[in-house]
Design an enzyme around this catalytic site. Structure first.
Site, short mmCIF file in Angstrom:
data_model
loop_
_atom_site.label_atom_id
_atom_site.label_comp_id
_atom_site.label_asym_id
_atom_site.label_seq_id
_atom_site.Cartn_x
_atom_site.Cartn_y
_atom_site.Cartn_z
CD GLU B 245 -2.29 1.33 2.75
OE1 GLU B 245 -2.49 0.40 3.55
OE2 GLU B 245 -2.33 2.54 3.05
CB CYS B 282 -2.50 5.73 3.87
SG CYS B 282 -3.45 4.65 4.93
#
Lengths: 509, 509
Positions: B245, B282
């Site tokens: 990720e 994020c």
């Protein structure tokens, strides 16, 4: 510079039959990908794409005689095998239509808000959406089942992804014919013909994997070609999933008790499996561990008899024939390698089947004999004679990944006495399909099939055959707190499409 | 050469607190991976590993005060947030224990022989097996939830895969503490402590991804670091799955009607989301499309007020602070970019939140302003003012992949009037999670969660949060014609473990 011609070649003579096309330029690849991308909306409706897959099967069957003749002229695989392969291909298209209808592959999961969770859970609804244009690199050895209308194409279309196929140079004329059938089937359902693109040429294949609108790729072929494309897919600014089936040795272990019980039958079965389709199957048994001693000798004798009786055959192209002959020669030269039936050149355009033997001890540690642990495409296998279970285990532990691993057990071992379960556990890390008392050639189309295995068998954890092959072309998306009025029907509470789903932890069908 | 020391650093002062360890040598990485690999058998029993995960949660909770204090000293995230994050981490460990108990992730499919299929189907039984040792690269910004005991570790252990964690240099002391808790929880269940390895150091991370016994990797971090590891994973002689990720802009679209209806609430909500955790999420909203005109002006006014009221905060380390300040400066210099609240240096060790505005037109085609389409870690967002729907659509179509995409709709639009469904469809290709009338910060742990998205959000189609995260660490294997006596219990007809499965096409639970 004039575009390079694409020739259809007769493998029975090595002669060019006709010019089929020219190799696609970068601009033509771009046009094919853009046309496919533009067609994606026409695949959005599951009902439409299931109908398309069924019509494709119907139209392929209707053109059977023409297709089988065209395939045989370019592959020399013979009308019986090719008729069977076409039937399999149509069955597969219809099987994916059924999977599309059922919709379980959408993997719907619905969670209603839950304030008792840490942190609290909002309304979350997940399903899978198509990735986009899929590049399919078709195989030489299955001109129907792993080619233009094969499993990669069928599963990608089923997932809702348009396809651009890179034709295999061993059957370009057939590829054009099949593409035409698929396109006309698409047109019958109002789907633009660009939904199925076809390009020829090595460079076109590289352009295709690098195209920004290509979202994933499927490949069946050699380790070298597959790895080069895998590397190109990974090196893109935006890397894409590359599902490649590259190479496999498909080891077989025959226990001492199995050899004692039915040496002849195993030898004959092995001969049939390794020579099927002139040894040009990705699941051909390429290494067979046979016990040293009398029972194993009987097995080798039976294998010798059966292989000696096998007619010479024509390989898919003359480059393969050259590679086969060179591969055999290099292997036969190794110390302690014998060839009870020497594989080799049959005639000017054919090859004859055979097999090599070697003491398993030679394979137990790194050295020149590691060549015997590499796939050799064509009608040959290596029989390694082991003196004890530990030696067989050592050889197995040295193998790279495989599509299949097989064990032949005695009736008692199969019933649970002895090392049967232990051997199954030993083979499991080696392969994606583990067989007992059978032969790996023959890959059924079924929901529980897995045709894939640790690298280099496959470049991912996926399968290229069977129901779950459709998973390769999808990605999940979750909607959070989307009002019912805006949700796609697949995710609505009242389940208007009747999809199987996981609803607040409950499995519903 | 002496081994490089690993220091714990206080981000509130930039000063070294203590030396925690030394960077692992290649030999130490090898030893950790081998110890993990040797421990894999101890995870084979699902009951044992579910119990291990629950004990791990219990022991982490028991050590809460010590862990939160240690985490705060190294991350400055504050005890409230860290206590919540630890609770989430324990919840997640228990959630995976539940998933392991249920066994649906084994994806059992059983087909009995069917001679009516083309070709005929033998007895095929498929389930999933663990891949092997998983390398986990932990994140800076979630010292519990995406670190040593985070989702990657929990899901890998749940799948039956031992783990070697590469500690994040921003919290090495906490990483050691958490690893110790996990190891002692393992020992309570007779699992060797090597099941959870921990290494420090940049080079150690590279050694880890290249180790032949590492079978897969999970990563949460930057695009640059993640891509380098992804490339290393793909370049191995045997490539492995790399679930990374990396980065996400998390676009938000506010419709004209939504802005007209509740400009103030949206502005205030945005301020809360973009400054949460000092903007170090994020899923921080990094680009917000707001209509030009009076309603949008009100939204910007509300955002201005709320952000102005936000206290300066400490970033996770001083390098991040430098990058944040440099990123802001570079962006603020661009033509037509304003900063109603200028983000920047709060004090010597802190940063203050702010946001930039730009006409959306500037983002509609390639140019210098593309920098605004790149993630800037820290408490800043970009508000792009659009003059019509087409302009907003154009900007959205230029975005790279995202973890989330959000739309704010009016009540009427949410009820199905207007473009709501169309906008949802427009956002779906951009992200793995699509939100309506909410904020992307806050990622619930739930079966339907999907925390992943098109590259660079994720390097695969997988999720790192939610039940399906366990799928990353498994591969299918199919047994063909294996006698009942030799089959693992998961695949026996009588289903002694009571697993959900697909049995001859029927979904059973």
């Amino acid at each position: 510079m004039a575009a390079a011609p694409v020739w259809s070649v007769d493998p029975r003579t090595g002669k060019q039959r006709e010019q089929v096309a020219v190799e696609a330029t970068a601009e033509e690849v771009d046009a094919a990908v853009r046309a496919a991308h533009a067609a994606r909306g026409a695949l959005a409706d599951r009902t439409v794409r299931a109908a398309f897959l069924r019509t494709a099967a119907d139209r392929l069957e209707a053109a059977r005689d023409q297709l089988v003749e065209a395939a045989d002229a370019e592959t020399a695989l013979g009308p019986v095998r090719l008729t069977g392969e076409l039937a399999r291909t149509c069955y597969q298209l219809r099987a994916f239509a059924g999977i599309v209808d059922e919709g379980a592959f959408l993997d719907v999961i619905i969670n209603h808000p839950d304030d008792t969770a840490t942190p609290p859970v909002p309304d979350l609804r997940r399903y899978k959406v198509p990735l986009g244009v899929v590049a399919v690199y078709s195989a030489s050895n299955f001109p129907f089942a792993f080619s233009v209308a094969g499993g990669d194409t069928a599963s990608a279309l089923g997932a809702g992804c348009p396809v651009v196929v890179k034709a295999h140079p061993d059957h370009p004329a057939l590829s054009e014919l099949v593409a035409r059938v698929l396109r006309s089937a698409a047109a019958e359902h109002g789907i633009p013909e660009g939904v199925l693109g076809l390009v020829h040429g090595f460079e076109a294949g590289i352009e295709l994997i690098r195209h920004p609108l290509v979202a994933a790729a499927g490949f069946t072929g050699s380790v070298r070609g597959g790895r080069a494309l895998f590397d190109a897919a990974a090196a893109r600014p935006v890397p894409i999933p590359f599902h490649g089936e590259l190479g496999s040795l498909n080891p077989v272990l025959v226990t001492e008790a199995a050899a004692a019980e039915r040496a002849e039958a195993i030898g004959a079965g092995l001969a049939g499996s390794m020579t099927l389709g002139v040894g040009q199957f990705c699941v051909k048994p390429g290494l067979v561990l046979v016990p040293a001693g009398a029972a194993g000798d009987n097995l080798v004798k039976s294998l010798t008899d059966a292989v000696s009786d096998t007619d010479a055959g024509v390989l898919l192209d003359h480059r393969m024939r050259d590679n086969f002959l060179a591969g055999i020669a290099e292997r036969a030269e190794l110390t302690d390698v014998d060839s009870p039936v020497t594989p080799g050149a049959g005639g000017e355009h054919t090859v004859s089947a055979g097999f090599l033997t070697v003491p398993a001890e030679r394979l137990a540690r790194a050295g020149d004999h590691d060549l015997l642990l590499e796939e050799c495409f064509g009608p040959v296998t290596v029989v390694a004679r082991y003196t004890d279970d530990g030696e067989a285990t050592t050889v197995l532990s040295r193998l790279p990944g495989n599509l299949t691993a097989t064990v032949h057990l005695s009736a008692e071992e199969a019933a649970g006495e002895g090392r049967g379960a232990e051997l199954l556990a030993e083979l499991t890390p080696l392969a994606g399909r583990v067989l007992v008392n059978g032969w790996p050639t023959g890959v059924a189309v079924a929901p529980a099939q897995h045709h894939g295995g640790p690298y280099p068998a496959t470049t991912s954890t996926s399968t290229s055959v069977g129901g779950t092959a459709i998973e390769r072309w999808l990605r999940p998306v979750t909607y959070q707190n989307a009002p019912e009025a805006l949700l796609p029907p697949e995710l609505r509470d009242d389940n208007p499409l009747g999809l199987p789903r996981r609803y607040d932890g409950r499995l519903e069908r």
